[in-house]
Design a protein around this motif. Structure first.
Motif, PDB file in Angstrom:
ATOM      1  N   ALA A  74       0.864  -1.207   0.000  1.00  0.00           N
ATOM      2  CA  ALA A  74       0.000   0.000   0.000  1.00  0.00           C
ATOM      3  C   ALA A  74       0.890   1.245   0.000  1.00  0.00           C
ATOM      4  O   ALA A  74       0.714   2.164  -0.809  1.00  0.00           O
ATOM      5  N   THR A  76       3.926   1.653  -0.997  1.00  0.00           N
ATOM      6  CA  THR A  76       4.615   1.904  -2.267  1.00  0.00           C
ATOM      7  C   THR A  76       3.644   2.507  -3.277  1.00  0.00           C
ATOM      8  O   THR A  76       3.986   3.479  -3.963  1.00  0.00           O
ATOM      9  N   ALA A  77       2.447   1.953  -3.290  1.00  0.00           N
ATOM     10  CA  ALA A  77       1.455   2.448  -4.269  1.00  0.00           C
ATOM     11  C   ALA A  77       1.265   3.960  -4.074  1.00  0.00           C
ATOM     12  O   ALA A  77       1.457   4.749  -4.988  1.00  0.00           O
ATOM     13  N   ILE A  78       0.995   4.294  -2.847  1.00  0.00           N
ATOM     14  CA  ILE A  78       0.721   5.741  -2.608  1.00  0.00           C
ATOM     15  C   ILE A  78       1.995   6.546  -2.860  1.00  0.00           C
ATOM     16  O   ILE A  78       1.961   7.630  -3.445  1.00  0.00           O
TER      17      ILE A  78
END
Lengths: 103, 648, 194, 488
Positions: A74, A76-78
């Motif tokens: 999560a 990394t995604a953001i």
């Protein structure tokens, strides 16, 4: 086949953690490397968890690693999303330039 | 409330009533003076009645409490009245002189805008003086003491437009306050030792003081010396003895009636009265008695000499008052309290007479007071001249006059006193008589005889003062001359003061003097052979020679004397010292304290300083927030590391 | 035998970590990160954490690293600027890292030296069933939470980056406020007589 | 009854604000009525108060049960005179002509201030006391800040922060005492046995709060600024009541709760008071600004209060305590009146510099007479209340040590010197300039206000017995408690 004692893995985890910390300071410019270093840090932490789980024969360590991975994903995604937005606005990802929040 | 207390209360409070009506009532000029004269008149009558009851009929003295001022079982302070021979004599003197002066003022202040205000002030003064005199405890004594100081402040500064007057009244009040500083410490000492401020309890237990000692700065000082010393400081302030005398000559700025009332007859004698009242305490401390003796003698001599060089008619009489007060204090020092009180009574009359005479001269010359442009006034003002002559004779102690009996008794007392300072005091006082004779008759000759130095155009208008002025003069002349005869026997040797004055056997100077006193006239005749009489006559002769036969001689002596003359002119430098180094020094130090310590050190450094340092601190801290991510990360890790090390 | 393999993978693991940090080109750094993941998965196998190792390789490397690579490729980052301050800050970073490493390892050696021997492990230790059994009983609630976190992450990522239709007329105040005069106003010097 | 004393003025003040919108003309009159009602209420309380019966009119409700904080009011011999002083001074200020801009807010501020000050005196619960103590600063801050002189903002902030810093330490002490005794009741604090070390720390904490308020010597520099910049009414209340808070605090907190520490540090306190009397007395001598002069004179007179209180470990303890209390009350009347007089001059000439005046007596004879009376009272003339307090304290201090009495007695000379020198330069002499010539004498309203103050000063001076009987039992109790406490 004797598995090497937990100590080795812990040392590995520690070394990897220090490398990623060094990476944070050394890398003055690039946001992406910054994110990668954080990934590396999380990885080294997982290493420790599994080493202890194995050593104590307990499940919580492994389960915890599972959760850390989800959080890491999560995060990394953001992180990357922010990076993309940042690049679109500032057309630079040079960490040194982003100091508008200074005192 | 027995009748005696009622009479005493009325005698004391009536002048206050008169003062309030005249001052705040907003009444017309004539009602003002009528009300105040009526009140003081009744008060005088009541005083005389009390006098008759207590002295003539040997009635019991009265000691009543009016009301409790401050309750609580720790300390009860009351307001009460003590009427005994000492206080009743003072009551009569105060009220009588004040009443005469009220009448005199009608003439003197006729065209003065502050007419009602003046009358209210002098009757307020009478009230304050009577409160002081009839007090039966230290608190009320102190109330009267300060109230009298206040009214003298108001009266000296009565003509508030004159810069010199308002400087004089502030000076008078402050010097009195310096005296009161010592006085209040004395009262605190009395309370500390006796646990009460009431005269009765204090005097009955006074012999407990003998051995008592208080340790101050290591040395142990006898309690008696401390109490009497401090109280005497108060008396010095009020009765203008040497170090604290500077305010009396300047208080001549006030109108002449008040110079007569306050600065001759009543207020300045408050100090003498107080020491006489505290005789049981003073008898226990030889040291203080000796001190009083010396200070009295020094004042008498030094002020007498200054009287010679004054040109203002009122200042000459002022210095004569200072000198006579010196005589009284010396008498107190020699434990001849009765002699001091006797001189106080006679002095009140003849000094008031001299002042009022001078006042009538001033009225005639339209408020000019300089002796150098007077002369030959006896042709125009015979009544005033006779009154002044009578006063002068009594002042120099011409045998038979009242002044003679009281001053002669004091000088003789000096010989009999065994105190170490007695020899010097006797010499100083006898020498003082010469200077008294000199300056008194110098004034008389310069003012009334010799070349007429008044301005030609004024000479025609020179007329005798109105009757309302001359009548008090004539009335006062009688006691100034004859009051001595009946009183000398009674007061000095006849147990006049009974228990109100106690004298220890070893100090009983007057008792020894009684032996060679054989009646009034033989005493007067015997005096013709003694030193004081001849010195007085020598003084008169020198005055006559210098100011009548050779008027220019004093001028030549003055230039010849050079530095000595200048020393006398600047009044031994007391004024210069007080105004310059003392007052100026205090102001300079205060200014330094205010500027350097208060506003700079505390305000600018410590208060605003801390505020400013907060500002500097925040400027530094601001730089820590660099905004760069890696700095923050770095600090986090550093913190972690330190934590680890600390743990490890 | 396993020891040699272990050291091999451990060396590979550390080397790839170092590479991630030091490589100039972010593309190479990303690939070395992938290598690090692979070697760590191998090491986890030593610790009988098969499910996690596979999970790591399949999902994490597969998805997250791909995302990285995608982003790296998407943004044309000029390399020259990136490596500028590298040398200047190396000593500080390095020193801190080494100090930390020494600190931790020293702590490890003092604390764990006397650790008890390996505990007997159940047969299916580390397998999917075993983890599933634990996961869905004791840790159900955290599991749901993890799901929610992922959902939030997805929504956030999209909301931020999605630029929506071109035609939106919304203004960008930040840009407007940063406009310099030089780009809007041009001063032209006119000669007198025109 | 006591809640009425707190909430009546506060609600009345707020009511004034509303009334201003409806009928602004009535505001001044309503203000006076409000102050009068409160004064009447306090008189009622005084009449019904029996000095020997300790705490009376107690009201007690749970306020914050979680921390055992109770809305607990009661009043005893020390508080009653101070409340009377508060209501009387506020009445005097309300009678004054309110300033032209925002008169309603001005009067409302004063009434709210009065309510809070009464709150401080009647509070028997430490937190209620602290709340009122801090809240009291706000209206005064507004008064100085809005209607003050040119440097009012600096003065107001300095005043607020100075007092606030001091009272923060008091809060710590209160919390510690709560921790030790379990409740916030002041009685519990007083009965709570404490070791000497604890007592000293608590005493120092209280000292910081009260020393700033009194103000004692080193922390007094806010007072001259606050007075110079405050409007007349503000100055009167600041001088008449707010300075007494410190003294009240010593009597209510420092002495009973930490007697051993007081015994230990009374030497220090006496020295500070003597410095205040002598040093500040001299500083007052050289002031050019009238208000600053009276402000410094207030510091010197309050020095007597602390001197009196901290003589309670010497043989003449009761004298010292009575002297200190009377000095507080009398100083309230005298310095309040003096500030009113300066206010009268300021409204006419808009200047407080002594140099600008001279010969005022020629144009304002009645004012000169009244100012003469108050100047004399300030110099401690017997027959006025100024003398009573100082006389008792000097008597008590002699029994403690000769030199304390010696230095304390210098106030006779210094007090007379600076007051009368100022009086001479301002009042006596020729008319200095034509502004002075244009002065009119005080009108009936000002005469009434000054007259009331003069009556109070004279009455207390001639017959102080009623005030002393009012306080005696409570002071006796306090002294016994302090004596017993010493070895506790």
């Amino acid at each position: 086949m004797s598995v090497p004692g937990p100590l080795h893995f812990l040392v590995l985890g520690a070394l990897m953690f220090c490398i990623s910390v060094a990476g944070l300071f050394i890398n003055r410019k690039n946001m992406i490397v910054l994110l990668m270093c954080i990934e590396l840090m999380l990885l080294s932490v997982n290493m420790n968890f599994i080493a202890f789980a194995h050593h104590l024969g307990d499940a919580t360590g492994q389960i915890f690693v599972l959760f850390i991975l989800t959080i890491a994903a999560a995060e990394t995604a953001i992180g990357l999303a922010i990076l993309v937005v940042l690049i679109r606005k500032r057309d630079t990802i040079n960490v040194a330039d982003m100091d508008q929040l200074h005192g | 409330m027995n009748p005696a207390l009622m009479a005493c209360l009325a005698a004391v409070l009536l002048p206050l009533l008169g003062a309030l009506i005249a001052g705040l009532g907003g009444v017309g000029r004539s009602t003002a003076h009528r009300v105040t004269i009526a009140c003081t008149g009744i008060s005088t009558l009541l005083s005389l009645l009390l006098y008759k009851r207590i002295i003539l009929e040997q009635g019991a003295s009265l000691n009543e409490v009016a009301y409790t001022w401050l309750g609580g079982e720790w300390l009860t302070l009351e307001i009460g009245f003590l009427v005994d021979p000492l206080s009743v004599t003072m009551m009569v003197v105060v009220s009588l002189v004040s009443w005469l002066i009220h009448i005199y003022t009608i003439g003197y202040m006729r065209d003065d805008p502050g007419y009602q205000r003046f009358f209210s002030y002098i009757s307020l003064f009478t009230f304050a003086m009577l409160m002081l005199v009839t007090a039966n405890n230290f608190l009320q004594l102190f109330f009267g003491w300060e109230a009298v100081g206040l009214v003298s402040y108001l009266l000296i500064g009565f003509w508030f437009k004159r810069e010199s007057a308002i400087a004089a009244n502030l000076k008078a009040f402050l010097v009195n306050r310096v005296g009161d500083f010592g006085f209040i410490i004395g009262i605190a000492a009395v309370l500390a030792f006796f646990g009460s401020l009431d005269y009765d309890t204090v005097f009955q237990r006074s012999d407990e003081l003998r051995g008592a000692v208080l340790v101050i700065l290591g040395q142990d000082i006898s309690m008696a010396t401390l109490i009497c010393g401090c109280l005497f400081v108060g008396a010095m302030g009020k009765s203008a003895q040497v170090p604290l005398h500077v305010w009396l000559p300047d208080s001549m700025e006030g109108p002449t009636p008040i110079s007569a009332l306050i600065h001759a007859a009543t207020m300045v004698t408050a100090g003498i009265f107080m020491v006489a009242r505290m005789s049981p305490l003073y008898e226990l401390s030889e040291v203080v008695l000796n001190l009083i003796l010396i200070i009295g003698a020094v004042t008498a001599l030094s002020m007498g000499i200054l009287g010679i060089v004054q040109h203002d008619i009122k200042r000459v009489i002022a210095y004569s008052t200072l000198s006579q007060l010196g005589y009284m204090t010396a008498a107190l020092g020699a434990s001849a309290y009765a002699a001091a009180m006797f001189h106080l009574v006679t002095h009140a009359f003849f000094k008031a007479l001299l002042f009022l005479g001078a006042g009538s001269v001033i009225i005639a010359l339209h408020h000019k007071q300089d002796l150098r442009n007077m002369g030959g006034l006896y042709r125009y003002m015979p009544l005033t001249w006779i009154a002044m002559l009578a006063g002068s004779l009594s002042l120099i102690g011409f045998p038979g006059t009242a002044g003679f009996y009281s001053k002669e008794a004091i000088i003789e007392a000096m010989h009999y006193s065994r105190l170490p300072g007695a020899g010097f005091a006797a010499f100083a006082l006898t020498l003082g008589v010469f200077f008294t004779g000199l300056y008194t008759f110098r004034l008389l000759f310069l003012a009334f005889h010799g070349r007429e130095r008044t301005r030609v155009d004024e000479r025609e208008q020179l007329r005798e003062s109105p009757r309302v002025v001359t009548i008090p003069l004539l009335v006062l002349m009688v006691p100034s001359l004859v009051i001595g005869l009946p009183l000398v026997e009674l007061m000095l040797y006849g147990g006049y003061f009974r228990e109100s004055i106690t004298v220890l056997p070893q100090h009983a100077v007057l008792a020894t003097m009684r032996a060679d006193f054989h009646g009034v006239w033989s005493y007067a005749a015997h005096a013709l052979l003694t030193w004081p009489f001849w010195l007085a006559m020598a003084g008169v002769a020198v005055a006559a020679y210098c100011y009548l036969l050779r008027p220019q001689l004093p001028g030549r002596i003055a230039t010849a004397a050079g530095p000595w003359y200048r020393l006398l002119l600047c009044k031994y430098g007391f004024d210069a010292f007080y105004l310059g180094p003392l007052a100026g020094g205090v102001r300079r130090v205060a200014h330094r304290l205010w500027q350097d310590v208060d506003s700079t050190l505390i305000d600018r450094w410590m208060v605003n300083g801390t505020a400013h340092s907060m500002y500097l601190l925040s400027a530094v801290v601001r730089r820590l927030q660099t905004g760069r991510l890696y700095h923050y990360a770095f600090m986090m890790i550093l913190g972690l590391l330190l934590l680890g090390l600390l743990q490890g | 035998m396993t020891l040699i393999a272990f050291y091999g993978f451990a060396g590979l693991y550390l080397l790839s970590g170092l590479l991630v940090v030091t490589l100039r080109n972010p593309m190479h750094a990303a690939l070395s990160l992938v290598l690090a993941f692979f070697s760590s998965a191998a090491l986890w196998l030593f610790l009988q954490a098969e499910f996690l190792a596979l999970l790591l390789v399949l999902i994490y490397v597969g998805a997250v690293m791909v995302l990285f690579l995608f982003v790296v490729l998407l943004l044309d980052i000029n390399l020259a600027v990136l490596r500028e301050g590298f040398i200047r800050w190396l000593p500080v970073g390095g020193a801190v890292a080494i100090a930390m490493a020494v600190g931790i390892i020293a702590a490890l050696y003092t604390e764990l030296e006397d650790a008890a021997g390996a505990v007997a492990l159940p047969a299916d230790y580390g397998s999917a069933a075993w983890i599933g059994q634990h996961l869905y009983t004791a840790y159900l609630y955290p599991f749901e939470l993890a799901g929610a976190v992922l959902l939030v992450a997805i929504v956030a990522a999209i909301a931020m980056t999605h630029r929506g239709r071109r035609r939106r007329r919304a203004q960008d105040p930040a840009a407007q406020s940063r406009v310099q005069a030089s780009r809007r106003v041009r001063l032209v010097q006119l000669d007198k007589d025109s | 009854m006591l809640s009425g004393l707190i909430w009546l003025p506060i609600c009345w003040g707020i009511g004034l604000l509303l009334l201003e919108r409806v009928r602004p003309a009535l505001v001044a009159a309503a203000g006076v009525v409000g102050a009068l009602l409160t004064f009447a209420l306090s008189l009622l309380m005084y009449i019904g108060f029996d000095p020997a019966a300790g705490m009376q009119y107690t009201e007690q409700y749970a306020w914050i049960p979680a921390f055992a904080i109770r809305y607990h009011l009661a009043v005893d011999g020390i508080a009653v005179p101070l409340i009377l002083l508060t209501t009387f001074s506020t009445l005097l200020v309300a009678l004054l002509v309110p300033p032209t801009d925002r008169p309603a807010l001005h009067l409302a501020a004063f009434l709210v201030l009065e309510g809070l000050m009464n709150g401080v005196f009647v509070a028997r619960d430490a937190i209620l006391f602290y709340v009122c103590w801090e809240a009291m600063l706000i209206p005064m801050f507004v008064i100085i800040g809005v209607w003050g002189g040119p440097r009012r903002v600096y003065a107001a902030i300095k005043f607020f922060l100075y007092t606030f810093l001091g009272s923060v330490f008091m809060l710590i002490a209160l919390l510690y005492l709560y921790h030790r005794s379990g409740s916030f009741a002041i009685e519990a604090f007083q009965l709570q046995p404490l070791s000497l070390h604890e007592q000293t720390l608590i005493f120092i904490a209280f000292l910081l709060a009260f020393a700033v308020k009194i103000p004692m010597w080193p922390v007094h520099t806010w007072l001259p600024d606050a007075h110079v910049e405050a409007p007349t009414g503000g100055s009167v209340i600041l001088a008449a009541v707010m300075l007494k808070m410190g003294g009240y605090g010593f009597l209510r907190f420092s002495l009973p709760i930490t007697p051993a520490a007081c015994a230990l540090l009374d030497g220090l306190m006496i020295t500070l008071s003597l410095v205040a009397i002598a040093y500040i007395g001299m500083v007052a001598l050289v002031q050019q600004d009238m208000k600053k002069l009276i402000a410094y004179s207030s510091v010197a007179h309050m020095g007597f209060v602390t001197l009196g209180f901290f003589l309670c470990f010497t043989p003449a303890a009761m004298l010292g305590l009575q002297g200190g209390m009377i000095q507080m009350i009398s100083h309230g009347f005298i310095s309040g009146a003096l500030f009113l007089c300066i206010g009268v001059l300021y409204t006419r000439m808009h200047s407080r510099q002594i140099a600008d005046y001279g010969g005022v007596v020629n144009t304002m004879p009645r004012f000169a007479a009244l100012l003469m009376f108050f100047a004399m009272a300030n110099a401690g003339l017997p027959g006025t209340s100024g003398f009573v307090g100082e006389f008792l304290v000097i008597l008590a201090s002699f029994q403690a040590n000769f030199w304390i009495a010696f230095i304390a007695a210098t106030t006779l000379i210094l007090g007379a010197a600076y007051t009368l020198w100022m009086y001479k330069r301002v009042i006596f002499g020729e008319i200095a300039n034509d502004q002075v010539r244009a002065l009119q004498d005080i009108d009936s309203r000002e005469t009434l206000v000054l007259g009331l103050a003069a009556v109070a000063v004279l009455a207390l001076g001639i017959w102080p017995a009623p005030l002393v009987e009012l306080m005696d039992p409570t002071l006796e109790q306090l002294w016994a408690h302090v004596q017993a406490g010493k070895h506790g």
